[in-house]
Design an enzyme around this catalytic site. Structure first.
Site, PDB file in Angstrom:
ATOM      1  N   SER A 132     -12.969  -2.889   4.509  1.00 13.45           N
ATOM      2  CA  SER A 132     -12.463  -3.445   5.415  1.00 13.45           C
ATOM      3  C   SER A 132     -10.744  -3.422   5.736  1.00 13.45           C
ATOM      4  O   SER A 132     -10.087  -3.686   6.068  1.00 13.45           O
ATOM      5  CB  SER A 132     -12.381  -4.821   6.308  1.00 13.45           C
ATOM      6  OG  SER A 132     -12.491  -5.619   4.826  1.00 13.45           O
ATOM      7  N   TYR A 155      -6.820  -0.247  -3.793  1.00 16.72           N
ATOM      8  CA  TYR A 155      -7.998  -0.514  -4.350  1.00 16.72           C
ATOM      9  C   TYR A 155      -8.186   0.102  -2.797  1.00 16.72           C
ATOM     10  O   TYR A 155      -8.829   1.172  -2.448  1.00 16.72           O
ATOM     11  CB  TYR A 155      -8.407  -1.560  -3.889  1.00 16.72           C
ATOM     12  CG  TYR A 155      -9.946  -1.646  -3.415  1.00 16.72           C
ATOM     13  CD1 TYR A 155     -11.119  -1.782  -3.795  1.00 16.72           C
ATOM     14  CD2 TYR A 155      -9.734  -2.365  -2.369  1.00 16.72           C
ATOM     15  CE1 TYR A 155     -12.434  -1.609  -3.434  1.00 16.72           C
ATOM     16  CE2 TYR A 155     -11.583  -2.146  -1.732  1.00 16.72           C
ATOM     17  CZ  TYR A 155     -12.301  -2.132  -2.145  1.00 16.72           C
ATOM     18  OH  TYR A 155     -14.335  -2.264  -1.879  1.00 16.72           O
TER      19      TYR A 155
END
Length: 331
Positions: A132, A155
């Site tokens: 997400s 990330y």
């Protein structure tokens, strides 16, 4: 979830990378329960041997200790494999900010190695853990798969690159892929220890130790917390769907409701208080918001419902009840 989709995997072999990790070991367990052959590839950098210890005597389980950053290890793991569930990655936004090079090596170079090995082994489908975090600075809620923003951490960049590579491997090499954008997964075997522990197991551990959990910010930040059983359901549906329209795309994996951090601590107290009433009186502390954190997260799960027949079974409270019970017995 119904066992019907799992029946179609009988006689096939499934590789679970990161199979000794939190999500990976739960996937291995589900597959083995349905008499499906499982290969686990893990280097135990974040995965734990105790997570797979119960599987080692199962004749359908094979452990390969190796690293996705090493292409020969990936080729070895893919030998004779029909399907891949790629869970191996270095998670955590803060860890990626502290050490972006290692995060990129594992999440991008390692991912590419796995795609190449899967392609060479002619696997039927490659289902992988997306994130997400890919939605980045896009503020609109709920998050819909085809509208994303700019990534807010190293990330997040790596997980978005995974989706780009998966798409290229479909169009160039005809490898069928499905990306699963996980939203704040929690459940049994999630490690409460370490600097990068997820919020739910960390808070559970602190409450059980009669320590005050610390919330970043005022507690109004919210997340679409997703219980592990919902995630397992999505992985199995992604592996087994016969709907060609459902392939070669990414899906949100969530429950479709958001919970603030303050609401989360209230629910944790409520469930843990049934085991230890003193926990009900523990106060919550606060500190500044964390760099790279997204204020709010809420998933639209309409695409998964429509194309994969996804039907999440556990809301936040039901999932916490199960998770808390497991932690109470095991840590």
């Amino acid at each position: 979830m119904t066992s019907e989709p799992l029946k179609s995997l009988k006689g096939y072999k499934v590789l679970v990378t990161g199979g000794a990790g939190f999500i990976g070991s739960n996937l291995c367990e589900t597959l083995l329960k349905h008499d499906i052959k499982v290969v686990c590839l893990d280097n135990f950098s974040t995965g734990k041997r105790e997570n797979i210890k119960p599987f080692l005597k199962n004749p359908n389980f094979k452990l390969i200790e190796g690293d996705i950053r090493n292409l020969p290890d990936c080729h070895k793991a893919c030998e004779g494999v029909d399907y891949v569930l790629h869970e191996a990655a270095l998670g955590s936004v803060p860890r990626s900010i502290k050490d972006p090079i290692t995060t990129n090596d594992v999440n991008v170079s390692g991912f590419l190695n796995m795609l190449v090995a899967a392609r060479d082994a002619k696997v039927k489908r490659f289902v992988y853990a997306a994130s997400s975090s890919t939605y980045g600075d896009h503020e609109a809620l709920p998050k819909v798969e085809d509208v994303i923003g700019k990534p807010l951490s190293p990330y997040a960049i790596t997980k978005y690159v995974n989706e780009l590579y998966a798409d290229i491997f479909h169009t160039t090499y005809n490898l069928n892929t499905i990306g699963l954008r996980y939203f704040n997964v929690f459940g049994k075997r999630q490690d409460p220890n370490g600097a990068y522990a997820a919020v739910i197991p960390k808070f559970v551990q602190q409450f059980m130790d009669h320590e005050s959990p610390v919330i970043n910010g005022d507690g109004s930040y919210s997340r679409d917390f997703t219980y592990i059983e919902n995630v397992i359901q999505m992985n199995i549906l992604a592996l087994t769907t016969t709907n060609k329209e459902a392939l070669n795309t990414a899906y949100n994996v969530a429950y479709g409701e958001r919970t603030t951090l303050l609401e989360l601590t209230t629910l944790l107290k409520e469930h843990l208080g049934k085991f230890d009433k003193d926990i009900l009186n523990i106060e919550i502390k606060h500190r500044e918001n964390r760099l790279g954190d997204i204020p709010h997260s809420l998933a639209s799960i309409e695409k998964a419902k429509r194309l994969l027949n996804y039907k999440p079974q556990f809301n936040i409270s039901d999932g916490l009840k199960e998770a808390v019970s497991w932690y109470w017995k095991n840590i």
